[in-house]
Design an enzyme around this catalytic site. Structure first.
Site, short mmCIF file in Angstrom:
data_model
loop_
_atom_site.label_atom_id
_atom_site.label_comp_id
_atom_site.label_asym_id
_atom_site.label_seq_id
_atom_site.Cartn_x
_atom_site.Cartn_y
_atom_site.Cartn_z
N LEU A 132 65.12 53.90 50.70
CA LEU A 132 66.50 53.99 50.19
C LEU A 132 67.37 54.46 51.34
O LEU A 132 67.10 55.52 51.91
CB LEU A 132 66.60 55.09 49.13
N HIS A 133 68.38 53.70 51.69
CA HIS A 133 69.28 54.19 52.74
C HIS A 133 70.70 53.66 52.66
O HIS A 133 71.56 54.06 53.43
CB HIS A 133 68.71 53.89 54.13
#
Ligand code: UD1
Length: 371
Positions: free
Chosen positions: A210-211
């Protein structure tokens, strides 16, 4: 008549997802006498684990130049890359500047080349999420608009470029260089000890990344998403190699406080190298991600992917049945998770031309057209 001078190509790499795309291109260019390649690293990503490790593992030649721009706001980062890249192009007078993907380094270097009248080749052209709040969508649209060679990975790219009025002569459906790298490294990755080192059993854990700013920058948005992930982690271990921006945010939001209470059973680890992460994906029961490239890699690995976004610029991964766009609503994520995790078997198709030969096709086209 073909000139006997080699064709000078400057290839640009800047951020982690660029490196696996540049690796097979650097190899294909080096193998052709007609090409004189040069590699520029913008330094957009600079951490050991976000950059150097990938060069080592993938055998990418040492960059001829590193612009060392580092992190900054989008405008400052893009402007710094442009300022530092311009003299490189002026001094080296390349016949072509090749950029990959959709990061700030991609548009910055394409723009410098186009303004100097140097032909631009864009690898991974034509992808569209149709969501202009994504910085990458802006980078994709602008880079394609000023490119002379548009190398496309999937049929949607052809349709999007046609709809935008790009002449067919500029567009080449070549397949996916990221998959060239995956296929070349899979055996080596499978032989690694990643799972043993992390104490995981094949098919008995979830791998997650997740970024995206839209998911990780706002504490309320992040917690809504992370709440669903905590529930998944009560069922199967969730292993989360966190991008530095996500880790910094989680620290700020207090996830590591009080003995990591808000983390639940989610295991946050340092970013992994290419081979370790490939093994982690290849053996997972399923993958949760908001990345673009991981949707493609899971498609070839035949591991189900749940994409935690409202859209994808890579619809072929959904069409062949590997990827589901589940958004960020916790109920929807959990329902999709239960269905996929509970299924006995999983199969999906393979997109056309994702066969490990995309970089060879690109090199052949450049030699033919620029020679
Ligand atoms: C960039 C790309 C994104 C890609 C992602 C993959 C753009 C607009 N975005 O996002 O498309 O999916 O790379 O990783 O180009 N940082 C470090 N060390 C590093 C690099 C970054 O600590 O080596 C931290 C810094 O705090 C930095 C932040 O991460 O400010 C964001 O880095 P940046 O390069 O601006 O964008 P990414 O989020 O990495």
């Amino acid at each position: 008549m073909a000139s006997d001078q080699p064709i000078r190509i400057i290839s640009v790499a800047g951020a982690r997802p660029n490196f696996m795309k540049i690796a097979p291109l650097a190899r294909a260019f080096a193998a052709r006498d007609a090409l004189a390649p040069m590699l520029v690293h913008t330094g957009q990503h600079y951490d050991e684990r976000m950059s150097r490790l990938f060069f080592e593992e993938l055998g990418i030649p040492r960059p001829d130049v590193n612009l060392e721009v580092g992190s900054a706001s989008h405008a400052v980062q893009t402007a710094e890359i442009m300022k530092r890249f311009e003299p490189i192009v002026v001094d080296n007078r390349p016949d072509c500047v090749l950029v990959v993907g959709d990061v700030n380094s991609t548009i910055a270097c394409a723009l410098v080349a186009a303004k100097l009248g140097v032909p631009v080749a864009h690898v991974e052209a034509g992808l569209r999420s149709f969501d202009r709040t994504m910085p990458e969508e802006i980078n994709r649209l602008l880079t394609d608009a000023i490119s002379d060679f548009l190398f496309v990975t999937e049929p949607s790219g052809l349709a999007n470029l046609k709809a935008e009025g790009v002449p067919d002569a500029k567009v080449h459906f070549v397949g996916n260089v990221m998959i060239d790298t995956l296929l070349a490294n899979l055996e080596k990755a499978r032989a690694g000890r990643t799972l043993e080192d992390l104490g995981l059993e094949p098919r008995a854990y979830v791998a997650m990344t997740l970024h995206r700013p839209a998911n990780v920058d706002d504490p309320a948005v992040f917690e809504r998403l992370f709440g669903a992930i905590r529930q998944i982690a009560d069922d199967l271990p969730v292993v989360f190699p966190a991008h530095p921006r996500t880790r910094q945010n989680m620290e700020r939001f207090g996830y590591f406080a009080e003995g990591g209470r808000r983390m639940g059973n989610v295991r946050v680890i340092e970013p992994l190298g290419y081979l370790d992460f490939l093994r982690l994906m290849a053996e997972a029961r399923l993958v949760l991600t908001d990345s673009g490239g991981i949707q493609e890699e899971t498609t070839i690995l035949k591991v189900p992917c749940l994409t935690l976004r409202e859209n994808t610029e890579r619809p072929v991964t959904v069409d062949v049945g590997c990827n589901q766009i589940v958004g960020t609503d916790p109920d929807r994520i959990l329902a999709a998770y239960r269905k996929v995790a509970g299924a006995e078997t999983f199969t999906c198709g393979t997109p056309e031309k994702w066969d490990g030969r995309a970089a060879e096709r690109i090199a052949d086209i450049l030699v033919e057209r620029l020679g």
